[in-house]
Scaffold this active site. Structure first.
Site, PDB file in Angstrom:
ATOM      1  N   SER A   1       2.160  20.902  20.622  1.00 24.92           N
ATOM      2  CA  SER A   1       1.073  20.865  19.654  1.00 24.92           C
ATOM      3  C   SER A   1      -0.233  20.745  20.411  1.00 24.92           C
ATOM      4  CB  SER A   1       1.240  19.658  18.728  1.00 24.92           C
ATOM      5  OG  SER A   1      -0.006  19.312  18.156  1.00 24.92           O
TER       6      SER A   1
ATOM      7  N   GLU B   1      12.803  27.564  13.780  1.00 22.84           N
ATOM      8  CA  GLU B   1      12.101  27.766  12.511  1.00 22.84           C
ATOM      9  C   GLU B   1      11.899  29.252  12.215  1.00 22.84           C
ATOM     10  OE1 GLU B   1       9.237  24.651  14.150  1.00 22.84           O
ATOM     11  OE2 GLU B   1       8.716  24.729  12.028  1.00 22.84           O
TER      12      GLU B   1
ATOM     13  N   ASN C   1      16.353  67.996   6.453  1.00 17.19           N
ATOM     14  CA  ASN C   1      17.128  67.033   5.664  1.00 17.19           C
ATOM     15  C   ASN C   1      18.398  66.580   6.380  1.00 17.19           C
ATOM     16  OD1 ASN C   1      15.137  67.371   3.820  1.00 17.19           O
ATOM     17  ND2 ASN C   1      16.333  68.622   2.388  1.00 17.19           N
TER      18      ASN C   1
ATOM     19  N   THR D   1      28.349  16.203   3.588  1.00 14.72           N
ATOM     20  CA  THR D   1      28.300  17.030   2.382  1.00 14.72           C
ATOM     21  C   THR D   1      27.080  16.512   1.631  1.00 14.72           C
ATOM     22  OG1 THR D   1      29.688  15.518   1.107  1.00 14.72           O
ATOM     23  CG2 THR D   1      30.824  17.326   2.250  1.00 14.72           C
ATOM     24  N   HIS D   2      26.375  17.384   0.973  1.00 15.75           N
ATOM     25  CA  HIS D   2      25.102  17.000   0.310  1.00 15.75           C
ATOM     26  C   HIS D   2      24.106  16.408   1.320  1.00 15.75           C
ATOM     27  CE1 HIS D   2      27.460  17.158  -3.518  1.00 15.75           C
ATOM     28  NE2 HIS D   2      28.396  16.628  -2.730  1.00 15.75           N
TER      29      HIS D   2
ATOM     30  N   LYS E   1       4.371  16.066  20.850  1.00 13.92           N
ATOM     31  CA  LYS E   1       5.195  17.000  20.088  1.00 13.92           C
ATOM     32  C   LYS E   1       5.952  18.001  20.942  1.00 13.92           C
ATOM     33  CE  LYS E   1       4.584  17.828  15.933  1.00 13.92           C
ATOM     34  NZ  LYS E   1       5.460  17.607  14.791  1.00 13.92           N
TER      35      LYS E   1
HETATM   36  N1  ARG Z   1      10.135  62.764   7.705  1.00  7.71           N
HETATM   37  C1  ARG Z   1      11.154  63.050   6.751  1.00  7.71           C
HETATM   38  C2  ARG Z   1      11.961  61.794   6.453  1.00  7.71           C
HETATM   39  O1  ARG Z   1      11.857  60.874   7.191  1.00  7.71           O
HETATM   40  C3  ARG Z   1      12.058  64.112   7.276  1.00  7.71           C
HETATM   41  C4  ARG Z   1      12.705  64.914   6.236  1.00  7.71           C
HETATM   42  C5  ARG Z   1      11.736  65.791   5.548  1.00  7.71           C
HETATM   43  N2  ARG Z   1      12.370  66.717   4.693  1.00  7.71           N
HETATM   44  C6  ARG Z   1      11.695  67.398   3.751  1.00  7.71           C
HETATM   45  N3  ARG Z   1      12.346  68.171   3.003  1.00  7.71           N
HETATM   46  N4  ARG Z   1      10.428  67.197   3.583  1.00  7.71           N
HETATM   47  O2  ARG Z   1      12.676  61.709   5.479  1.00  7.71           O
END
Ligand code: ARG
Length: 459
Positions: free
Chosen positions: A278, A291, A111, A156-157, A284
């Protein structure tokens, strides 16, 4: 068989569909360099704090460099079964160095690991966006300098309003992109804190040094709250919203280039290098790059909305929903960089058609406001009355099928007897723009001042 990283409590491996929906390695392998940088900083800290022995740390350090070079040279075999970049790298590290690899994940969770990797990745993108914006602004400055005194219609516009200068129009975009640049720099400053060491969500009981890892990774400081560190993706959203506003500016300019390069306008000629042909119509030359830039806002703003929707309503701390952050940001970043580079290339290569601009500037009664202002100054009329008289002159010219400067003095005096010969001077477009000397106005002198100011700022 169960997963080697977390399979302790599992008797069976995941269903194929489970693996497919769960895996992020297909896209998060783009964070390999960041992941290894984060792991190296973490390992060095584990050594410095005595949490892991020096010999194990040294084995990890060397092993991570080996894994990095395998990835960089394309020899690395990414595995979907190993879910993501974090477990792919750790698993390969185990193959390369054996037992010491098992110590790397001490006092760390995927995490805080993913939050760290992603911050590093987004930070690199902010820096790349910074450079792309500066390059585009420089290209615009060159256009503005060359055409500081060239007259074109201001709208403008999308209706002819008053004459402006080419340089002034280019400098308007310099100002817009400069604000985008300042948003990029703000975002970078705000996001540059380290989540590493927040662990899963609560911090850790190991005596880690988060200041050390923060500094090693170029962060200003560690994040102050471990729950926040693993939970929020506002840094990614700030990148996406900054990118969205920038893409919106690019899109408006692109639209102008599409209009301006048409046979009906002929204000600019785009280079062959940034146009296409084109397959059926031989004449063209299409402004495809413009775009596509015009369209990019769609997916970039879409990414912003998508991630906002992913994040809203998520309880703290980490939820797997957050894995959906990366593809949106990767796609938006790739396309923003392409759009910036394509716009820079088009601006560098394009040539403004000075004669067409000037001809267009003089048509459509563009100096009617100058005439009304002149009546106020010379005849001391209230502006409303001068406006009315000028309106009558425009109507007369329209009836005669000509422009204001083509009316005779007798025509004019028929509308107001106080009008003299001197009127024809104010009807000229060059006099018109030269007179707009108010700060920020379109007068060539003012435009040149702004060009010089920005040239100095951008170096
Ligand atoms: N692959 C996960 C992500 O991108 C990584 C973190 C995973 N953590 C867990 N507790 N499963 O968020």
């Amino acid at each position: 068989t169960s997963n080697q990283m977390w399979g302790g409590r599992f008797a069976a491996g995941p269903d194929a569909i489970m693996e497919a929906i769960n895996a992020s390695i297909g896209f998060d392998q783009r964070m390999a360099a960041q992941d290894i940088a984060g792991s190296r900083a973490h390992a060095a800290m584990l050594g410095a704090t005595g949490i892991v022995s020096p010999s194990d740390v040294e084995a990890i350090r060397k092993g991570l460099l080996t894994v990095l070079s395998e990835i960089e040279t394309g020899q690395f075999q990414f595995s979907t079964a190993l879910e993501d970049i974090h477990m792919n790298v750790e698993s390969r590290l185990t193959e390369v160095i054996g037992a010491p690899a098992g110590r790397l994940h001490t006092a760390r969770s995927r995490n805080d690991q993913v939050a760290t990797d992603f911050r590093l990745w987004v930070r690199d993108q902010l820096d790349a966006t910074d450079a792309g914006l500066v390059a585009l602004m420089k290209a615009l400055l060159t256009q503005a300098e060359v055409g500081a005194g060239w007259v074109m219609p201001g709208f403008t516009h999308l209706q002819t309003a008053q004459p402006v200068t080419w340089g002034h129009h280019m400098m308007a975009y310099v100002e817009m992109f400069a604000r985008d640049l300042s948003r990029v720099r703000d975002a970078r400053k705000r996001m540059n804190e380290s989540p590493l060491g927040a662990a899963a969500l609560a911090g850790t009981s190991f005596p880690i040094d988060r200041h050390m890892t923060a500094e090693a990774l170029g962060f200003d400081r560690p994040m102050a709250n471990s729950l926040d560190a693993v939970s929020d993706r506002d840094f990614a959203l700030e990148f996406l919203s900054t990118a969205s506003i920038c893409a919106m500016h690019l899109s408006r300019f692109a639209e102008e280039l599409v209009i301006w390069s048409s046979a009906q306008f002929r204000f600019v000629t785009l280079s062959d290098r940034f146009s296409t042909g084109s397959s059926i119509m031989p004449q063209k030359k299409n402004p495809d790059a413009a775009e596509l830039i015009r369209a990019k806002i769609g997916r970039i703003f879409g990414a912003n909305v998508a991630l906002m929707m992913v994040m809203k309503g998520l309880p703290l701390a980490y939820s797997k929903d957050m894995q959906e952050d990366k593809e949106q940001v990767f796609d938006a970043a790739d396309n923003l960089m392409l759009a910036l580079a394509a716009m820079e290339g088009m601006v560098k290569d394009m040539s403004a058609n000075r004669e067409s601009l000037e001809r267009a500037a003089a048509s459509g009664f563009s100096t009617a406001t100058d005439l009304a202002d002149w009546l106020v100054r010379i005849l001391d009329l209230p502006f409303r009355q001068a406006h009315h008289i000028t309106g009558a002159l425009v109507a007369l010219a329209e009836k005669k099928g000509c422009d204001l400067p083509d009316l005779t003095l007798a025509d004019m005096q028929g509308v107001h007897e106080g009008i003299t010969d001197a009127v024809f001077e104010v009807l000229g477009v060059h006099n018109s723009v030269a007179s707009r000397l108010s700060y920020g106005g379109t007068a060539p002198t003012r435009v040149r001042e702004q060009v010089a100011r920005w040239q100095e700022l951008l170096g």
